[in-house]
Scaffold this active site. Structure first.
Site, PDB file in Angstrom:
ATOM      1  N   GLU A  98       1.093  -0.842   0.114  1.00 17.47           N
ATOM      2  CA  GLU A  98       0.108  -0.304  -0.582  1.00 17.47           C
ATOM      3  C   GLU A  98       0.874   1.398   0.122  1.00 17.47           C
ATOM      4  OE1 GLU A  98      -1.501  -1.244   4.110  1.00 17.47           O
ATOM      5  OE2 GLU A  98      -2.054   1.196   4.646  1.00 17.47           O
ATOM      6  N   CYS A 110      -2.872  -4.692   4.585  1.00 16.86           N
ATOM      7  CA  CYS A 110      -1.775  -5.704   4.512  1.00 16.86           C
ATOM      8  C   CYS A 110      -1.611  -7.170   4.155  1.00 16.86           C
ATOM      9  CB  CYS A 110      -1.911  -5.881   6.273  1.00 16.86           C
ATOM     10  SG  CYS A 110      -1.594  -4.055   7.531  1.00 16.86           S
ATOM     11  N   HIS A 145      -1.672 -12.247  10.809  1.00 19.02           N
ATOM     12  CA  HIS A 145      -1.107 -10.886  10.680  1.00 19.02           C
ATOM     13  C   HIS A 145      -0.779 -10.640  11.456  1.00 19.02           C
ATOM     14  CE1 HIS A 145      -0.035  -7.231   9.097  1.00 19.02           C
ATOM     15  NE2 HIS A 145      -1.822  -6.994   9.622  1.00 19.02           N
TER      16      HIS A 145
END
Lengths: 348, 132, 385
Positions: free
Chosen positions: A80, A112, A234
């Site tokens: 990003e 993400c 994550h």
């Protein structure tokens, strides 16, 4: 059978400690350290961006894979923080690797989880027999607004995976995706910094999707948490992935190798892929690895990999994640950090 | 508009492609039409390792336009393993502690950019060879 | 080939000449030269200028200079070899006279550098380096010479004191030069503690940014003889080039193009460096003066540092260098420098240099250099009466 034939990472050498950031904003460093399990984060040098991190990580992946970059049929860069709004990062990476011109490339963005998106596409393209090798990269020089909670975690790093169908270092066992429209975090076009929903990013966003993907892949493969040797969730901070692991029935022994965020921060698209790389640095042949990403907006991709004998052969052909993370660190103060990250308003 | 000038150097800057004389074997970076050592004109493309030793260096304190935010930064002439010398920035180091003879390797970095909205220029920079 | 004499020199006061334009300073220097020679019409004009384009957005000096000098329709050529453009202009004028193409050949060196800010000037100067493989990486000219300085210090053990001494000497000489931009003395401590520019070079190791012009008028020796006063003959001209990129030189601690140019000039004049009484050399940075001393053979390689500390090159030394104050004190309007060196040599050889006069000066060497030593022009001048 498809899987990973080479992997590589890159972590910038500069670090800033949570205390140094907290000092500037009059915040309580202890709260971040204890509450979010964050101690320090990587900071990109002023000459590093998503493209450079990607290239340096991908070069390590090529070293491990031992392949001719000309045989790479696709290059996907998930991020990003693509340096251009319009103009691909993937062309820069492909050109620098020497993969051009017979290569498909795309820049991916899904907060993400853009890194694992690339892995998902790459694995399936190879599985379909479209190409011998495909490269997937998760890389970010993450943005967090000055003074915002994200500033304590937004870090820089990249992980690159070359997938193929032969000489696998880790075989892909299965995948599963889980996705809904959940606006917990976003950055509008032309905006410098992302905005987020505060505590909304937790249970209805992160947990719902990570749990959803994990439960779905466990059900699909008829496996249980204890069947795995390693898990990576994550890691936006040091707390979320640990809580998720525990709630899902995983133990510290399974997540500790992939948990980098306490001293790395959140490398956004690079986050869970770097955790996978760190796990591959440790895994023994036959061991099973669960990887579950999370991208705000929101979705999770789940993967199960099985390490092979070849992993031992390729492991030391490039630097390990822990070496990049723990050695030769350069600590910087907030002033240098603000300058590096272009947070200082200058004359035009 | 400097795009074509930079774009055509991509093989050299992104991949350190050099020219190797097919007759005498000398390697030139950047590649040339005529070998300066033997005068031959048959060249093949080879990729440099990017590894070498610092032959000399300086620390730029007064930087030219486009580089002022990086100052102070080191620029070095590096004797590569392949035998030729190449100039480039030396980063991820303490410029005050560089020494002639230091072992260096290359990384891909952002070299410059044409203002806030223009083209971003990439290429190699040297870093200490720490196995990272 | 005809024997060529310098029959006129013209220097203006150098500095930051805010009120004067490129064309104005070129014309002023030429007019002084005309007055010195007693000539007001020439057959040809050569203009040495590095970058009218980048400093002033003005190219085509081959028209604007003769136009404003009252020499309309005279053939005029602008030559460029970076900071050696002035030396090259003198060489080109020499060739015109020596070949018989022209009788009166005017060479003007000019650079008007303060029409742009410091960053733009640094950029303009850096175009003398390899744009794609040197300047691209953020190197500057001080940076290139700093790398040579570090290499020289590493190879020969040259010290920071030795590196500073040429600046001290040149400022001492320049303090007696009314045309100099910075006509004041500096101490070794001042040089060694001045602002860092590109390690190990500091501000007082570096020549400044200067507006300036200089002119010389060349003619066959017969014309000089008619003037019934002492005159100066150019007996040797040497010019050489080397790789544009510093990294590709045979080594980083010597100036091969300077060595070759000096050998050519000395050979042409039938002399050796031992026959030369003093020199004006291109001390764009203090390390350059040390390396030029070695390249032209004043000392053996590696001996320049000790020699300058021992006073060899002082005004009263055995081999005075830069009695004018050099680029360091006099200023360095890049295209003008090579012409101004010849002006100083002629002034000295005629015995007109006042307090900074070199005693018994009969033979002089001027050495002008482009880029990081990628081109060099050397002249040998001899006094005649």
């Amino acid at each position: 059978m498809v899987g990973i034939v080479g992997y590589g990472t890159h972590i910038p050498r500069s670090r800033i400690k949570v205390e140094e950031i907290a000092k500037v904003w009059g915040a309580d460093a202890a709260a971040f350290k204890k509450g979010l399990n964050l101690n320090e984060k990587s900071v990109p040098a002023p000459d590093e961006d998503c493209a450079t991190l990607s290239v340096n990580a991908a070069r390590n992946a090529v070293k491990r894979a031992g392949i001719d970059p000309q045989d790479i049929g696709a290059v996907y860069v998930g991020s990003e923080s693509h340096p251009y709004a319009v103009k691909p990062t993937g062309t820069i990476v492909s050109e620098a690797l020497g993969a051009c011109p017979y290569v498909h490339t795309a820049d991916l963005e899904f907060a993400c989880k853009a890194g694992t998106e690339g892995m998902y596409i790459a694995l399936n393209l190879v599985k379909a027999g479209e190409m011998p090798y495909a490269l997937a990269i998760g890389a970010d020089t993450s943005q967090g607004a000055p003074g915002d909670a994200l500033e304590y975690s937004a870090a820089a790093g990249a992980a690159a995976f070359i997938v193929g169908a032969e000489d696998l270092a880790a075989e892909l066992v299965d995948t599963h995706c889980y996705m809904t429209d959940t606006p917990d975090f976003w950055r509008r076009e032309h905006a410098h910094y992302p905005q987020h929903g505060g505590r909304f990013t937790g249970q209805p966003a992160y947990e719902k999707h990570v749990f959803g993907a994990t439960n779905a892949i466990l059900e699909k493969t008829n496996m249980k948490p204890e069947d795995f040797d390693y898990c990576i969730f994550h890691q936006p901070n040091g707390k979320f992935p640990v809580n998720a692991a525990k709630k899902l029935g995983f133990t510290e022994a399974q997540y500790k190798y992939g948990l980098l965020s306490p001293t790395l921060g959140n490398t956004y698209s690079g986050s869970s892929p770097m955790g996978l790389a760190a796990t591959l640095d440790e895994a023994k042949p036959g061991e099973l690895i669960l990887l579950v990403s999370y991208g705000s907006g929101s979705g999770s991709d789940a993967f199960i990999f099985r390490a092979t004998e070849r992993l031992l052969e390729i492991r030391d052909k490039a630097p390990r994640v822990r070496k990049q993370l723990d050695e030769h660190k350069i600590y910087i103060e907030y002033g240098a950090y603000a300058k590096f990250r272009r947070k200082i308003l200058k004359a035009d | 508009m400097k795009v074509p000038r930079h774009w055509r150097e991509t093989p050299q800057r992104y991949r350190m492609e050099a020219g190797k004389c097919s007759k005498c074997g000398s390697i030139q970076f950047p590649g040339r039409v005529i070998c300066p050592d033997c005068g031959a004109t048959e060249m093949e493309t080879v990729k440099l390792s990017g590894k070498g030793e610092l032959a000399s260096y300086t620390v730029i304190r007064v930087a030219p336009t486009g580089f002022t935010d990086l100052a102070p930064y080191a620029v070095g002439v590096v004797q590569l393993e392949e035998g030729m010398r190449v100039m480039g920035q030396v980063v991820d180091c303490d410029p005050d502690n560089l020494k002639i003879g230091d072992r260096l390797t290359t990384q891909f970095r952002r070299i410059n950019e044409e203002g806030k909205t223009g083209m971003i220029l990439y290429g190699f920079k040297f870093v200490p060879d720490l196995g990272l | 080939m005809k024997e060529v004499a310098v029959i006129g020199i013209g220097m203006i006061d150098w500095g930051e000449l805010w009120e004067k334009s490129l064309r104005t300073i070129a014309v002023e220097a030429a007019l002084k030269c005309f007055a010195d020679a007693g000539v007001d019409k020439v057959d040809t004009i050569t203009i040495g200028c590095m970058s009218g384009g980048l400093f002033n957005n003005q190219e085509h000096l081959g028209s604007i200079v003769p136009d404003y000098l009252g020499q309309r329709f005279v053939p005029a050529t602008r030559v460029e070899s970076a900071c050696a453009s002035g030396g090259l202009a003198v060489r080109s004028a020499f060739l015109e006279v020596a070949s018989g193409m022209a009788e009166y050949a005017l060479a003007i060196g000019v650079e008007k550098m303060t029409d742009v800010d410091g960053g733009e000037a640094t950029f303009a100067l850096a175009t003398a380096a390899d744009q794609d493989y040197e300047a691209f990486h953020g190197i500057t000219f001080p940076g290139l010479y700093a790398m040579m300085a570090n290499a020289h210090m590493f190879k020969y053990g040259t010290t920071l004191e030795q590196l500073a001494q040429p600046s001290v000497k040149n400022h001492f000489n320049g303090s007696m030069n009314p045309h100099a931009q910075y006509p004041f003395k500096v101490s070794l401590e001042q040089v060694m503690n001045s602002t860092k520019v590109a390690d190990p070079l500091r501000l007082l190791h570096c020549s400044p940014i200067t507006d300036g012009a200089a002119a010389v008028l060349l003619a066959p020796v017969e014309k000089a003889k008619e003037m019934n006063k002492p005159y100066v003959v150019i007996t040797g001209v040497g010019h050489a080039s080397d790789t544009i990129a510093l990294a590709q030189r045979q080594d980083l601690y010597s100036l091969k193009a300077v060595e070759v140019a000096a050998q050519r000039a000395l050979k042409m004049s039938g002399k050796t460096i031992k026959d030369v009484d003093f020199a004006e050399v291109h001390d764009c940075f203090s390390i350059a003066e040390l390396m030029v001393m070695e390249a032209i053979g004043v000392v053996e390689p590696g001996q320049s540092g000790a020699a300058v500390m021992n006073g060899l090159t002082a005004l009263d030394g055995d081999f005075p260098i830069n009695p004018s104050g050099g680029l360091k004190s006099k200023g360095h309007p890049v295209g003008a420098t090579g012409v101004a060196q010849v002006c100083e040599a002629v002034s000295q050889l005629r015995g007109e240099s006042g307090k900074r006069q070199v005693k018994n000066a009969k033979t002089a060497l001027t050495q002008n250099m482009g880029g990081s030593g990628a081109s060099s022009v050397v002249h040998i001048l001899e006094a005649r009466s």
